[in-house]
Design a protein around this motif. Structure first.
Motif, PDB file in Angstrom:
ATOM      1  N   ASP A 394      20.979  62.831 -29.804  1.00 40.08           N
ATOM      2  CA  ASP A 394      21.297  61.854 -28.768  1.00 40.08           C
ATOM      3  C   ASP A 394      20.514  60.574 -29.003  1.00 40.08           C
ATOM      4  O   ASP A 394      19.409  60.575 -29.569  1.00 40.08           O
ATOM      5  CB  ASP A 394      20.945  62.412 -27.383  1.00 40.08           C
ATOM      6  N   ALA A 424      24.952  60.615 -24.728  1.00 37.92           N
ATOM      7  CA  ALA A 424      25.795  61.809 -24.592  1.00 37.92           C
ATOM      8  C   ALA A 424      26.611  62.131 -25.835  1.00 37.92           C
ATOM      9  O   ALA A 424      27.641  62.792 -25.743  1.00 37.92           O
ATOM     10  CB  ALA A 424      26.725  61.667 -23.385  1.00 37.92           C
ATOM     11  N   CYS A 446      19.403  67.224 -28.046  1.00 37.21           N
ATOM     12  CA  CYS A 446      19.963  66.608 -26.843  1.00 37.21           C
ATOM     13  C   CYS A 446      18.866  66.093 -25.924  1.00 37.21           C
ATOM     14  O   CYS A 446      17.898  66.802 -25.639  1.00 37.21           O
ATOM     15  CB  CYS A 446      20.803  67.625 -26.072  1.00 37.21           C
ATOM     16  N   GLY A 450      21.430  62.667 -21.723  1.00 34.05           N
ATOM     17  CA  GLY A 450      22.661  62.709 -22.495  1.00 34.05           C
ATOM     18  C   GLY A 450      23.465  63.972 -22.255  1.00 34.05           C
ATOM     19  O   GLY A 450      24.677  63.927 -22.047  1.00 34.05           O
ATOM     20  N   LEU A 451      22.793  65.120 -22.288  1.00 34.29           N
ATOM     21  CA  LEU A 451      23.506  66.380 -22.113  1.00 34.29           C
ATOM     22  C   LEU A 451      24.160  66.464 -20.741  1.00 34.29           C
ATOM     23  O   LEU A 451      25.330  66.859 -20.608  1.00 34.29           O
ATOM     24  CB  LEU A 451      22.561  67.556 -22.307  1.00 34.29           C
ATOM     25  N   THR A 452      23.437  66.086 -19.696  1.00 31.32           N
ATOM     26  CA  THR A 452      23.991  66.232 -18.350  1.00 31.32           C
ATOM     27  C   THR A 452      25.121  65.242 -18.082  1.00 31.32           C
ATOM     28  O   THR A 452      25.914  65.451 -17.159  1.00 31.32           O
ATOM     29  CB  THR A 452      22.891  66.085 -17.280  1.00 31.32           C
ATOM     30  N   MET A 453      25.220  64.192 -18.869  1.00 33.49           N
ATOM     31  CA  MET A 453      26.317  63.242 -18.684  1.00 33.49           C
ATOM     32  C   MET A 453      27.671  63.873 -18.985  1.00 33.49           C
ATOM     33  O   MET A 453      28.675  63.577 -18.338  1.00 33.49           O
ATOM     34  CB  MET A 453      26.097  62.009 -19.573  1.00 33.49           C
ATOM     35  N   LEU A 454      27.708  64.775 -19.979  1.00 33.37           N
ATOM     36  CA  LEU A 454      28.958  65.450 -20.349  1.00 33.37           C
ATOM     37  C   LEU A 454      28.766  66.959 -20.312  1.00 33.37           C
ATOM     38  O   LEU A 454      29.314  67.700 -21.136  1.00 33.37           O
ATOM     39  CB  LEU A 454      29.410  65.002 -21.745  1.00 33.37           C
TER      40      LEU A 454
END
Length: 575
Positions: A394, A424, A446, A450-454
């Motif tokens: 990310d 993300a 990640c 970034g991870l929680t965005m998608l």
């Protein structure tokens, strides 16, 4: 006769496309049904079309061949845009097939209607709407060949009542045109380059991903010229391993030795790089730039001589005549500085180190709760990862830790949003990479932001058995933004993330997962994550105060950082 949708799918299959990414519905229904009936091509239905575009983009970058994604009418196609912009800036050949309202409704402001030709005009090298079966397969050929030959995004829009129509009787089969051979540089320009190099007392090389296929020639030039080699981040794969001339990266994620390598030489030889940060180029040096795209020459720094052509052919031609530079003083000096810096970085990743007084005092301020240092996470993954692993990262601090602690030995590959700088990207790019080969190890670095965005597309990894490893640097922060604010003298604001237990979320969707909160748990957790089958998420709670300053910090930035830290302390105490 086949219909339009069948023609599209058959052509893509014959082109070598094995996976298509998107969300089903509307105008795409005839196309996805044709995929269902075609052996050898897999539909991967994602939860968000942005993931589809990033995944197709990853496949195109890794293979050099066509990646394909699809978006439904209106909003579905709009969701593709961010991943497609990343493909554009990464010069990745991607075809996006987009739905459209029926022909009779176009131009009437119909439900979900969007003018795709205007919407995608900036991102695409080719963008057309099919309005009649008679235009096929011509428009499809143009779209595919534009993406491959111009190394960019092609968008083909399909109205809802076109896909199911039969092709005209006697329609020809689609044809593909072979990619051109690499272009050789002008011999007279090569002769001029030799003269400039021979006249310089010392040379340093700045090498980018465009030199990756010229590894042997590049190392030979560096050896002949006693030249240290600064690598861009994207050049780590293929050029970092067994390279006794490389001194790491320059720029915001770089190190002091790389900066001094460029500033300490009379001549800088740029090979296959469009490194974007003009402030990090040295002043007052002779510059030669080799690039296969003439429009790249001189757009980042002033260039004395541009060599347009394939980097391998250009370097081979240089080797035929350049004189050796036996004095290795410049090379040995910066290599020594790089080794010292690298060793100091490795100490940060050593959980057993005690450090000196300065280290212990620093830890009281930047890690008072003795949380896991992100350097430790990256180093632990590096040790466990296969020599042919594919890494994604990310944008932000995850990339910093990867650049400093992951060695690109063997045939490891690297992907990231290194030209667009999107959030993300790591998780969806890992999905795309893993779909190419479910046996090859794929590791995503990640960020928690970034991870929680998608986050929803972790489900895609489970649903399609994409056994990637998702390593989350869970510091509860937008870490790079925090650093930007503090360097500017601002107190941290708006960067704190109220994260759930991400491992628990992953387990809830059927994924193996572990949460690591203590340093002494890390090695065992990493080892377990790399064993077994299926996708895995490793949620590592890391120190949010970890500092990673660039190799060149101005007095203003340093003062701003100090002021910001004092302000944060005062505000915290005031609360």
């Amino acid at each position: 006769m086949p219909d339009v949708a069948e023609t599209i799918v058959t052509t893509l299959h014959e082109q070598g496309v094995k996976t298509v990414w998107g969300v089903v519905g509307d105008a795409l229904n005839p196309v996805t049904d044709a995929i269902r009936r075609t052996e050898g091509i897999e539909w991967i239905g994602v939860r968000h079309e942005e993931v589809a575009a990033f995944a197709a983009n990853a496949q195109a970058q890794l293979t050099g061949e066509l990646g394909v994604c699809m978006g439904t009418v209106g909003p579905g196609s709009i969701h593709l845009l961010n991943g497609l912009y990343d493909a554009k800036k990464s010069h990745a050949p991607v075809l996006a097939v987009c739905g459209q309202v029926p022909l009779a409704e176009m131009g009437s402001d119909f439900l979900q209607e969007v003018d795709n030709d205007n919407l995608f005009r900036d991102v695409a090298v080719f963008c057309r709407t099919v309005t009649s079966p008679d235009q096929m397969p011509g428009l499809l050929e143009q779209a595919v060949q534009s993406a491959l030959h111009r190394r960019g995004v092609a968008v083909l829009t399909l109205p809802g009542d076109i896909g199911g129509l039969d092709m005209p009787s006697g329609s020809r089969s689609p044809r593909a045109v072979a990619l051109p051979r690499p272009a050789a540089p002008d011999p007279d320009v090569i002769a001029d380059a030799r003269e400039l190099i021979d006249a310089a007392a010392s040379v340093s090389i700045l090498a980018g991903i465009g030199a990756r296929h010229a590894r042997e020639e590049l190392l030979a030039v560096a050896d002949r010229l006693s030249a240290p080699m600064v690598l861009t981040l994207k050049a780590k794969e293929g050029l970092e391993r067994d390279n006794h001339f490389q001194v790491g990266q320059t720029g915001l994620i770089g190190n002091p030795a790389a900066r001094r390598a460029l500033e300490g030489a009379e001549l800088m030889l740029m090979v296959g790089t469009d490194f974007p940060y003009s402030d990090w180029y040295p002043d007052g040096r002779t510059v030669i730039q080799i690039d296969d795209r003439g429009e790249h020459v001189g757009r980042r720094t002033q260039v004395d001589l541009g060599v347009v052509g394939d980097s391998r052919l250009a370097l081979s031609a240089l080797l035929e005549g350049i004189a050796a530079k036996p004095d290795r003083g410049h090379l040995d000096k910066v290599r020594g500085e790089y080794r010292s810096w690298h060793d100091s970085q490795l100490k940060l990743a050593d959980p057993t180190r005690q450090g000196g007084l300065v280290d212990r005092v620093r830890s009281k301020f930047d890690n008072p709760e003795a949380r896991i240092r992100p350097e430790m996470v990256a180093a632990a993954v590096n040790e466990r990862a296969d020599d042919d692993a594919i890494f994604t990262s990310d944008t932000g601090m995850s990339t910093v830790w990867l650049s400093r602690f992951v060695d690109f030995r063997g045939t490891r590959r690297l992907l990231g949003s290194y030209n667009l700088g999107s959030m993300a990207n790591a998780m969806p790019q890992a999905l795309g990479a893993q779909a190419l080969d479910r046996e090859r190890q794929v590791i995503a670095f990640c960020g928690d932001g970034g991870l929680t965005m998608l986050l929803g597309d972790l489900i895609t990894a489970v649903a399609y058995n994409l056994p990637a490893r998702f390593v989350v640097f869970d510091n509860g922060r937008l870490g790079m933004v925090k650093l930007e604010q503090e360097q500017g003298g601002l107190p941290e604001f708006g960067t704190v993330l109220d994260n759930p237990d991400l491992a628990a979320v992953a387990r809830a969707i059927g994924m193996r997962a572990a949460r690591v909160e203590e340093p002494d748990q890390l090695d065992a957790a990493v080892a377990e994550a790399f064993d077994g089958q299926g996708p895995v998420l490793l949620d590592v709670v890391t120190n949010p105060e970890e500092v990673s300053l660039p190799p060149k910090v101005t007095p203003v930035e340093a003062w701003g950082f100090a002021v910001a830290k004092v302000t944060e302390v005062v505000e915290s105490r005031g609360a």
